[in-house]
Design a protein around this motif. Structure first.
Motif, PDB file in Angstrom:
ATOM      1  N   PHE A 227       0.819  -1.056  -0.001  1.00  0.00           N
ATOM      2  CA  PHE A 227      -0.086  -0.090  -0.043  1.00  0.00           C
ATOM      3  C   PHE A 227       0.900   1.222   0.070  1.00  0.00           C
ATOM      4  O   PHE A 227       1.756   1.641   0.889  1.00  0.00           O
ATOM      5  CB  PHE A 227      -0.857   0.046   1.209  1.00  0.00           C
ATOM      6  CG  PHE A 227      -1.710   0.964   1.490  1.00  0.00           C
ATOM      7  CD1 PHE A 227      -2.573   1.760   0.372  1.00  0.00           C
ATOM      8  CD2 PHE A 227      -1.630   2.007   2.563  1.00  0.00           C
ATOM      9  CE1 PHE A 227      -3.345   2.892   0.476  1.00  0.00           C
ATOM     10  CE2 PHE A 227      -2.387   3.186   2.805  1.00  0.00           C
ATOM     11  CZ  PHE A 227      -3.240   3.616   1.579  1.00  0.00           C
ATOM     12  N   TYR A 228       0.812   2.051  -1.092  1.00  0.00           N
ATOM     13  CA  TYR A 228       1.498   3.270  -1.133  1.00  0.00           C
ATOM     14  C   TYR A 228       0.828   4.364  -0.593  1.00  0.00           C
ATOM     15  O   TYR A 228      -0.402   4.716  -1.397  1.00  0.00           O
ATOM     16  CB  TYR A 228       1.952   3.332  -2.515  1.00  0.00           C
ATOM     17  CG  TYR A 228       2.642   4.741  -2.749  1.00  0.00           C
ATOM     18  CD1 TYR A 228       3.496   5.302  -1.945  1.00  0.00           C
ATOM     19  CD2 TYR A 228       2.638   5.289  -4.171  1.00  0.00           C
ATOM     20  CE1 TYR A 228       4.199   6.490  -2.085  1.00  0.00           C
ATOM     21  CE2 TYR A 228       3.343   6.612  -4.031  1.00  0.00           C
ATOM     22  CZ  TYR A 228       3.984   7.251  -3.269  1.00  0.00           C
ATOM     23  OH  TYR A 228       4.644   8.462  -3.434  1.00  0.00           O
ATOM     24  N   ASN A 229       1.060   4.742   0.480  1.00  0.00           N
ATOM     25  CA  ASN A 229      -0.084   6.044   1.059  1.00  0.00           C
ATOM     26  C   ASN A 229       0.306   7.217   0.599  1.00  0.00           C
ATOM     27  O   ASN A 229       0.856   8.165   1.139  1.00  0.00           O
ATOM     28  CB  ASN A 229       0.300   5.858   2.455  1.00  0.00           C
ATOM     29  CG  ASN A 229      -0.944   6.528   3.257  1.00  0.00           C
ATOM     30  OD1 ASN A 229      -1.958   6.920   2.997  1.00  0.00           O
ATOM     31  ND2 ASN A 229      -0.791   6.561   4.676  1.00  0.00           N
ATOM     32  N   SER A 230       0.235   7.538  -0.709  1.00  0.00           N
ATOM     33  CA  SER A 230       0.650   8.816  -1.726  1.00  0.00           C
ATOM     34  C   SER A 230      -0.369   9.946  -1.294  1.00  0.00           C
ATOM     35  O   SER A 230      -0.065  11.154  -1.458  1.00  0.00           O
ATOM     36  CB  SER A 230       0.430   8.330  -3.102  1.00  0.00           C
ATOM     37  OG  SER A 230      -0.871   8.363  -3.527  1.00  0.00           O
ATOM     38  N   ARG A 231      -1.441   9.656  -0.811  1.00  0.00           N
ATOM     39  CA  ARG A 231      -2.727  10.470  -0.406  1.00  0.00           C
ATOM     40  C   ARG A 231      -2.881  10.685   1.041  1.00  0.00           C
ATOM     41  O   ARG A 231      -3.893  11.286   1.402  1.00  0.00           O
ATOM     42  CB  ARG A 231      -4.020  10.264  -1.165  1.00  0.00           C
ATOM     43  CG  ARG A 231      -3.666  10.516  -2.688  1.00  0.00           C
ATOM     44  CD  ARG A 231      -4.946  10.299  -3.456  1.00  0.00           C
ATOM     45  NE  ARG A 231      -5.310   9.047  -3.905  1.00  0.00           N
ATOM     46  CZ  ARG A 231      -6.539   8.581  -4.242  1.00  0.00           C
ATOM     47  NH1 ARG A 231      -7.206   9.376  -4.822  1.00  0.00           N
ATOM     48  NH2 ARG A 231      -6.745   7.315  -4.472  1.00  0.00           N
ATOM     49  N   ASN A 232      -1.901  10.176   1.835  1.00  0.00           N
ATOM     50  CA  ASN A 232      -2.211  10.023   3.352  1.00  0.00           C
ATOM     51  C   ASN A 232      -3.457   9.734   3.858  1.00  0.00           C
ATOM     52  O   ASN A 232      -4.407  10.416   4.674  1.00  0.00           O
ATOM     53  CB  ASN A 232      -2.064  11.583   3.849  1.00  0.00           C
ATOM     54  CG  ASN A 232      -0.786  12.291   3.502  1.00  0.00           C
ATOM     55  OD1 ASN A 232       0.475  11.280   3.792  1.00  0.00           O
ATOM     56  ND2 ASN A 232      -0.615  13.260   3.031  1.00  0.00           N
ATOM     57  N   CYS A 233      -3.786   8.524   3.181  1.00  0.00           N
ATOM     58  CA  CYS A 233      -5.172   7.888   3.725  1.00  0.00           C
ATOM     59  C   CYS A 233      -4.935   7.018   4.955  1.00  0.00           C
ATOM     60  O   CYS A 233      -3.869   6.640   5.099  1.00  0.00           O
ATOM     61  CB  CYS A 233      -5.654   6.939   2.611  1.00  0.00           C
ATOM     62  SG  CYS A 233      -5.905   7.921   1.051  1.00  0.00           S
ATOM     63  N   LEU A 234      -6.137   6.797   5.596  1.00  0.00           N
ATOM     64  CA  LEU A 234      -6.181   5.804   6.733  1.00  0.00           C
ATOM     65  C   LEU A 234      -5.956   4.493   6.377  1.00  0.00           C
ATOM     66  O   LEU A 234      -6.709   3.895   5.610  1.00  0.00           O
ATOM     67  CB  LEU A 234      -7.214   6.065   7.494  1.00  0.00           C
ATOM     68  CG  LEU A 234      -7.275   7.336   8.428  1.00  0.00           C
ATOM     69  CD1 LEU A 234      -8.730   7.442   8.994  1.00  0.00           C
ATOM     70  CD2 LEU A 234      -6.246   7.719   9.328  1.00  0.00           C
ATOM     71  N   ALA A 235      -4.766   3.879   6.862  1.00  0.00           N
ATOM     72  CA  ALA A 235      -4.701   2.240   6.224  1.00  0.00           C
ATOM     73  C   ALA A 235      -5.113   1.268   7.432  1.00  0.00           C
ATOM     74  O   ALA A 235      -4.548   0.262   7.399  1.00  0.00           O
ATOM     75  CB  ALA A 235      -3.354   2.261   5.894  1.00  0.00           C
ATOM     76  N   GLU A 236      -5.867   1.706   8.104  1.00  0.00           N
ATOM     77  CA  GLU A 236      -6.159   0.905   9.419  1.00  0.00           C
ATOM     78  C   GLU A 236      -7.052  -0.297   9.163  1.00  0.00           C
ATOM     79  O   GLU A 236      -8.014  -0.291   8.146  1.00  0.00           O
ATOM     80  CB  GLU A 236      -7.185   1.615  10.479  1.00  0.00           C
ATOM     81  CG  GLU A 236      -5.961   3.060  11.240  1.00  0.00           C
ATOM     82  CD  GLU A 236      -7.167   3.759  11.974  1.00  0.00           C
ATOM     83  OE1 GLU A 236      -8.511   3.273  12.059  1.00  0.00           O
ATOM     84  OE2 GLU A 236      -6.624   4.688  12.607  1.00  0.00           O
TER      85      GLU A 236
END
Length: 253
Positions: A227-236
């Protein structure tokens, strides 16, 4: 007794399992928008031209207000397109028509003109990639990985984005949902990918920014996920490996 014990299978540790899986990866499946291609920057550059070219400042109180309304309708329409409720052409035009109609301009022809301009201009104006994208692609190619694009975007623009941005020289295959005949992350989509590249899911890793489209379905299929968190999403709640920059991938593959 000793002979029987020697025939017992050796207990495999979790570290050995993870190393085997790591060493087995041969194919990298890349999402395109928001993962390699900087959709936010490229789209914004074109939208600001649209704002001026079509005098949308006469209809909306601010550029930010127009984008907020557009994004709301675009998200709804993409969801409807994903489940087959509307066609691609309806999606492309309606995401501009709905904001305009809400502002008092009920003009489908104008909306189509804006849509056509947007799709052409956004693939030629900036062609900005996300930080480290080209360098990471180049290094992975040097290491011998086979790299492929997997995307739900429109074919007439995804090929242009890939070519014009410089991404294409590192990519062996581009899998676009409308050509495959199934949307990512459906099993039929990944079936088509595996068949074309002649690989087993355990030999593949996918890198993407969407939990729904890139991670969950791929995990269920048996593909290693990043998971590339390029948009600062919650990955919980996601049981996946997370990278904060594309360069991080070079340290885990």
């Amino acid at each position: 007794m000793a002979e029987n014990q020697s025939n017992q299978p050796k207990e495999v540790t979790q570290e050995e399992v993870e190393k085997t899986l790591k060493d087995n990866i041969r194919h990298i499946l890349w999402d395109l928008d928001h993962t390699l291609w900087d959709f936010t920057a490229n789209s914004d550059a074109t939208m600001r031209v649209v704002w001026e070219k079509y005098a949308l400042y006469e209809l909306f109180c601010s550029y930010e207000d127009f984008i907020r309304i557009y994004d709301m309708h675009n998200s709804i329409l993409w969801n409807q397109y994903g489940i087959g409720m509307i066609s691609k052409e309806q999606l492309k035009v309606a995401r501009f028509w709905r904001p305009l109609e809400g502002a008092g301009v009920n003009n489908w022809k104008l909306s189509k003109e804006i849509s056509d301009f947007y799709l052409d201009d956004t693939t030629t104006r900036l062609n900005k990639t996300l930080p480290g994208a080209l360098e990471t692609l180049a290094e992975l190619q040097k290491r011998g990985y086979h790299q492929h694009i997997v995307t739900n975007g429109f074919k007439e623009v995804q090929y242009k984005k890939t070519h014009n941005s410089g991404i294409g020289k590192y990519i062996e295959n581009i899998f676009i949902s409308e050509e495959v005949g199934a949307m990512k992350p459906r099993k039929a989509f990944f079936d088509a990918v595996m068949s074309k590249i002649n690989a087993h899911p355990s030999e593949c890793a996918i890198v993407g920014d969407s939990p729904d489209n890139d991670i969950v379905g791929a995990q269920e299929y048996g593909i290693r996920t990043f998971f590339y968190n390029s948009r600062n999403c919650l990955a919980e709640g996601m049981n996946t490996e997370t990278i904060d920059s594309l360069g991080d991938l070079l340290n885990v593959l």
